[in-house]
Design a protein around this motif. Structure first.
Motif, short mmCIF file in Angstrom:
data_model
loop_
_atom_site.label_atom_id
_atom_site.label_comp_id
_atom_site.label_asym_id
_atom_site.label_seq_id
_atom_site.Cartn_x
_atom_site.Cartn_y
_atom_site.Cartn_z
N ILE A 1 2.93 -14.52 5.03
CA ILE A 1 3.72 -14.14 3.76
C ILE A 1 5.23 -14.69 3.99
O ILE A 1 5.85 -14.79 5.04
CB ILE A 1 3.90 -12.55 3.96
N TYR A 2 5.73 -15.38 2.96
CA TYR A 2 7.00 -15.59 3.00
C TYR A 2 7.76 -15.29 1.89
O TYR A 2 7.51 -15.67 0.54
CB TYR A 2 7.20 -17.31 2.89
N THR A 3 8.60 -14.25 2.08
CA THR A 3 9.23 -13.47 0.90
C THR A 3 10.81 -13.58 1.10
O THR A 3 11.37 -13.40 2.24
CB THR A 3 8.56 -12.03 0.99
N ASN A 4 11.36 -13.41 -0.08
CA ASN A 4 12.85 -13.33 -0.18
C ASN A 4 13.27 -11.78 0.16
O ASN A 4 14.33 -11.17 -0.04
CB ASN A 4 13.58 -13.72 -1.52
N GLY A 5 12.29 -10.88 0.26
CA GLY A 5 12.29 -9.45 0.43
C GLY A 5 12.33 -9.13 2.08
O GLY A 5 12.69 -10.11 2.86
N THR A 6 12.08 -8.15 2.34
CA THR A 6 12.32 -7.69 3.83
C THR A 6 10.70 -7.31 4.39
O THR A 6 9.81 -7.10 3.77
CB THR A 6 13.14 -6.28 3.85
N VAL A 7 10.80 -7.17 5.68
CA VAL A 7 9.45 -7.12 6.33
C VAL A 7 8.93 -5.76 6.00
O VAL A 7 7.76 -5.37 5.77
CB VAL A 7 9.64 -7.15 7.87
N SER A 8 9.76 -4.80 6.06
CA SER A 8 9.47 -3.44 5.72
C SER A 8 8.99 -3.28 4.24
O SER A 8 7.95 -2.56 4.23
CB SER A 8 10.57 -2.52 6.05
N HIS A 9 9.30 -3.99 3.37
CA HIS A 9 8.97 -3.86 1.85
C HIS A 9 7.51 -4.64 2.10
O HIS A 9 6.40 -3.93 1.36
CB HIS A 9 10.13 -4.33 1.08
N ALA A 10 7.55 -5.66 2.59
CA ALA A 10 6.16 -6.38 2.60
C ALA A 10 4.92 -5.61 3.28
O ALA A 10 4.00 -5.48 2.77
CB ALA A 10 6.47 -7.81 3.44
N GLU A 11 5.38 -4.90 4.37
CA GLU A 11 4.19 -3.96 4.92
C GLU A 11 4.01 -2.92 4.08
O GLU A 11 2.91 -2.67 4.03
CB GLU A 11 5.13 -3.54 6.31
N ASN A 12 4.97 -2.41 3.34
CA ASN A 12 4.52 -1.34 2.52
C ASN A 12 3.64 -1.81 1.28
O ASN A 12 2.59 -1.29 1.08
CB ASN A 12 5.70 -0.61 1.71
N VAL A 13 3.89 -3.15 0.88
CA VAL A 13 3.07 -3.59 -0.28
C VAL A 13 1.69 -3.97 0.25
O VAL A 13 0.58 -3.54 -0.41
CB VAL A 13 3.62 -4.93 -0.80
N LEU A 14 1.68 -4.48 1.45
CA LEU A 14 0.32 -5.06 2.07
C LEU A 14 -0.50 -3.70 2.47
O LEU A 14 -1.74 -3.77 2.28
CB LEU A 14 0.40 -5.92 3.34
N ALA A 15 0.13 -2.81 2.90
CA ALA A 15 -0.66 -1.45 3.08
C ALA A 15 -1.41 -0.99 2.04
O ALA A 15 -2.51 -0.61 1.93
CB ALA A 15 0.36 -0.46 4.16
#
Length: 242
Positions: free
Chosen positions: A119-133
């Motif tokens: 994943i490469y995002t302009n967001g944050t890791v914590s937000h990405a983890e929430n989405v992926l979960a």
């Protein structure tokens, strides 16, 4: 040649060498119509209102100017107002993810891709983890590269892309990138990666395969409005060629 066979041949030829799969997060791994980005934009407006004592209309004008002049609202707020980026990022990404549900077809398609998946995002890791979960695909990615990892230097700037490939020890010519923002695909294409624009199905049905003239054809190789189906077609094309 039958059009469907031609399309399959295109996919096999374009992706048979790919061993690094780079995915944007928001509006790419889930439909734009879920409006998570709208939530984040409104949180940004609220932040600007509190910081600069303005209303949402004034905040929206400032937001657009920051985006145009500095690339992102975050950059604009840091440069012009010296904000704490960590506080901003935590505030803006504190949204409701409840509308996201597991996507079995997407999970199976991503799992079947050979090589590294990130994943490469302009967001944050914590937000990405929430989405992926919520999507049920957390364990399918080898790494998450976020705006903090990029030292707050956002897409579409060139430096973080170069850093990304260097960090992975990856050849851009053996990579593919999936994005919902066309301009974020220009640098990966220039570096040699295959590029796929993920469009909203409600904006007008995007055909799988080559980009139409209304999308910048100079640096976009493929367009899709259904990422799971597109990836499944790529995997099927690989298998059919073997």
């Amino acid at each position: 040649m039958h059009p469907l066979l031609a399309e399959t041949a295109d996919l096999a030829a374009d992706f048979e060498h790919v061993d690094v799969w780079i995915f944007d997060l928001d509006n790419t791994l889930y439909p734009q119509e879920l409006n998570l980005m709208i939530q984040m934009r409104h949180r940004t407006y609220d932040y600007i209102c509190d910081l600069l004592d303005t209303d949402h209309t004034g905040a929206a004008v400032l937001y657009e100017r920051f985006e145009a002049v500095h690339g992102t609202a975050l950059n604009g707020l840091m440069i012009e107002h010296g904000i704490d980026p960590n506080h901003f990022l935590t505030y803006v990404h504190d949204i409701d993810h409840a509308m996201l549900v597991p996507d079995i077809q997407l999970a199976e398609a991503i799992r079947s891709l050979p090589g590294k998946r990130v994943i490469y995002t302009n967001g944050t890791v914590s937000h990405a983890e929430n989405v992926l979960a919520r999507l049920g695909i957390t364990d399918l990615f080898h790494n998450i590269f976020d705006i903090v990892w990029a030292d707050l230097d956002p897409k579409p700037h060139r430096a973080p892309y170069e850093r990304l490939f260097a960090h992975m020890g990856a050849d851009p010519k053996k990579a593919a990138m999936f994005e919902d923002v066309p301009r974020n695909l220009e640098i990966p294409f220039t570096l040699g990666a295959k590029t796929v624009l993920v469009k909203s199905a409600t904006v007008g049905e995007a055909k799988r395969g080559r980009p139409s003239s209304d999308v910048n054809p100079g640096y976009i190789n493929h367009v899709t409005h259904d990422l799971a189906r597109f990836l499944s077609d790529v995997v099927r094309a690989h298998r059919n060629k073997r």
